[in-house]
Design a protein around this motif. Sequence first.
Motif, PDB file in Angstrom:
ATOM      1  N   LEU A 164      -7.213  94.127  65.513  1.00 23.87           N
ATOM      2  CA  LEU A 164      -7.919  93.069  64.785  1.00 23.87           C
ATOM      3  C   LEU A 164      -6.968  92.325  63.852  1.00 23.87           C
ATOM      4  N   THR A 165      -6.152  93.080  63.103  1.00 22.09           N
ATOM      5  CA  THR A 165      -5.210  92.462  62.170  1.00 22.09           C
ATOM      6  C   THR A 165      -4.232  91.560  62.912  1.00 22.09           C
ATOM      7  N   ARG A 174     -10.129  83.414  59.475  1.00 22.02           N
ATOM      8  CA  ARG A 174     -10.515  84.251  58.347  1.00 22.02           C
ATOM      9  C   ARG A 174     -11.251  85.490  58.859  1.00 22.02           C
ATOM     10  N   ALA A 175     -11.030  86.585  58.184  1.00 19.86           N
ATOM     11  CA  ALA A 175     -11.772  87.807  58.503  1.00 19.86           C
ATOM     12  C   ALA A 175     -13.210  87.669  58.018  1.00 19.86           C
ATOM     13  N   ARG A 176     -14.101  88.387  58.674  1.00 18.53           N
ATOM     14  CA  ARG A 176     -15.513  88.395  58.310  1.00 18.53           C
ATOM     15  C   ARG A 176     -15.895  89.774  57.795  1.00 18.53           C
ATOM     16  N   LEU A 177     -16.901  89.826  56.975  1.00 15.17           N
ATOM     17  CA  LEU A 177     -17.376  91.108  56.483  1.00 15.17           C
ATOM     18  C   LEU A 177     -17.798  92.002  57.641  1.00 15.17           C
ATOM     19  N   SER A 178     -18.401  91.414  58.669  1.00 14.67           N
ATOM     20  CA  SER A 178     -18.865  92.187  59.823  1.00 14.67           C
ATOM     21  C   SER A 178     -17.717  92.780  60.625  1.00 14.67           C
ATOM     22  N   ASP A 179     -16.491  92.311  60.393  1.00 15.24           N
ATOM     23  CA  ASP A 179     -15.337  92.928  61.046  1.00 15.24           C
ATOM     24  C   ASP A 179     -15.108  94.347  60.534  1.00 15.24           C
ATOM     25  N   GLU A 183     -23.041  97.592  57.133  1.00 15.43           N
ATOM     26  CA  GLU A 183     -23.961  98.276  56.232  1.00 15.43           C
ATOM     27  C   GLU A 183     -24.297  97.449  55.001  1.00 15.43           C
ATOM     28  N   ILE A 184     -23.648  96.315  54.853  1.00 20.45           N
ATOM     29  CA  ILE A 184     -23.902  95.461  53.695  1.00 20.45           C
ATOM     30  C   ILE A 184     -23.715  94.007  54.133  1.00 20.45           C
ATOM     31  N   THR A 185     -24.492  93.108  53.564  1.00 24.85           N
ATOM     32  CA  THR A 185     -24.381  91.689  53.891  1.00 24.85           C
ATOM     33  C   THR A 185     -23.555  90.986  52.817  1.00 24.85           C
ATOM     34  N   ALA A 256      -3.072  92.578  56.326  1.00 24.82           N
ATOM     35  CA  ALA A 256      -4.204  93.492  56.192  1.00 24.82           C
ATOM     36  C   ALA A 256      -4.904  93.303  54.852  1.00 24.82           C
ATOM     37  N   ASN A 257      -4.135  93.185  53.765  1.00 21.60           N
ATOM     38  CA  ASN A 257      -4.741  92.971  52.446  1.00 21.60           C
ATOM     39  C   ASN A 257      -5.487  91.648  52.382  1.00 21.60           C
ATOM     40  N   VAL A 258      -4.875  90.611  52.916  1.00 18.97           N
ATOM     41  CA  VAL A 258      -5.508  89.290  52.893  1.00 18.97           C
ATOM     42  C   VAL A 258      -6.819  89.311  53.673  1.00 18.97           C
ATOM     43  N   HIS A 259      -6.820  89.949  54.827  1.00 20.13           N
ATOM     44  CA  HIS A 259      -8.039  90.000  55.644  1.00 20.13           C
ATOM     45  C   HIS A 259      -9.159  90.745  54.933  1.00 20.13           C
ATOM     46  N   LEU A 260      -8.822  91.843  54.279  1.00 16.36           N
ATOM     47  CA  LEU A 260      -9.851  92.585  53.539  1.00 16.36           C
ATOM     48  C   LEU A 260     -10.373  91.765  52.372  1.00 16.36           C
ATOM     49  N   MET A 261      -9.499  91.054  51.703  1.00 16.40           N
ATOM     50  CA  MET A 261      -9.947  90.200  50.603  1.00 16.40           C
ATOM     51  C   MET A 261     -10.851  89.084  51.106  1.00 16.40           C
TER      52      MET A 261
END
Length: 423
Positions: A164-165, A174-179, A183-185, A256-261
């Motif tokens: 994914l990264t 951009r990364a999505r929360l659903s990636d 369990e949270i929106t 990886a950090n940027v995607h999580l942010m």
Amino acid sequence: MQGLLPLDSRSHFTGHSGQTIDIPHLSRNLYSILQQEVDLGDQALKRESADMAVTMFQSALQKLTIDQPFYDHLVHNLLLSYSLLIEKLLKKGQRSSAQDFLRAALQLEIRGKMAGDSRFLRRFAGAFQSLGIVFFQNNLNEESLLCCRKAISIYPAPGSYVNLTNALAATGQRARLSDFTTEITPEQLGRHLFIACVPKSASTFLKNLLVNLTGYRDLFTVYAAGQSEHEIYLPTLRECAHLDTVTQQHCRASDANVHLMQAFDIRPVVLVRNIFDSVMSLLDFYNKGAFQTSYFRADWPVMDEETKIDLLIENVVPWYFQFVASWDLAEKQKRLEVNWLSYEDLVADKPSSVLKVLEFYGLGASRRGVEQRIREIESEERKIRFNKGVTGRGRSGLHDRQKEQIRRLTRYYPSTDFARIGL
């Protein structure tokens, strides 16, 4: 895949592990046709005759309903057939056709009785991961990302995030929360105040002050400190995603950090310091015992001061340049909204600096209240961790040779403005 068992009063297949899987309510004629199609599809897969395999498994699936046990197994075999066909098409340079079959593959779902079987789901997701790698190797990064996201939606194995990264970085998406979690929106996310900082930049003081002012939870999102890089640790972030938090970490803007942010809606304050002063502060810090968490801990105590400074310049200072360059690039590429803050501005006017940080996060406080909290925290020396709390020490503490050695590092990052760290 094994074929059909002989008919008795109920029709049934033998599954991948050899267990009997009942297929009730099939007529003898339909059963015979289905057996033939499955056998032909299986043989075609073994011969790597992808077109035939796709045709046979598609036809067999149309004769079954979701509630019949063998349905999911045929879906899995159809996915393998699509994957083989796509790989062959890409080798021939037929990208458009490969993309068409990918769209069909992405529609496949495990919706029958195997939907609760984690081992089966892992294999099904793994087929999409493998297909994503094939697309990535053919420079079809958008398609690779689609496969990665599909795999994660089926079974989010830890290894999924490597692919994914890579796919996100290659596409620039951009990364999505659903990636990372379902369990949270986005609407349920807490506020996350995040200080990405160089060591010895008054970051602990700033973090403690923000925790004190906001009442938010102090959160360290790393697996371990010590010699480890302070990369954001997904399990901790995921567990605390719903909370309001303040984090202080020595981390660069890795992909990886940027995607999580991006996914968890984190906008960092990036705290920097004059590089020459940083060296002197690091020297004091290591001399007071911090060398024990370094890779040079075996030899530090016997080095003279000049050798220690040279070691820091050659082994530690390059990290500072990577830190500034990485966050500078993330901001230029609009991957994240970044708020820069310098140690010098912070120590010169702490209340104003803190109020600007709060404003960046959409929070407010009275200047009088901030000043009071600063006095309270400064009375607890253990929470400050200011070394000397002054600027300009590097000008007198470093030789001209050492200063020039530091300056030369800028040539490796010609697009980065290092004025932020005094260069």
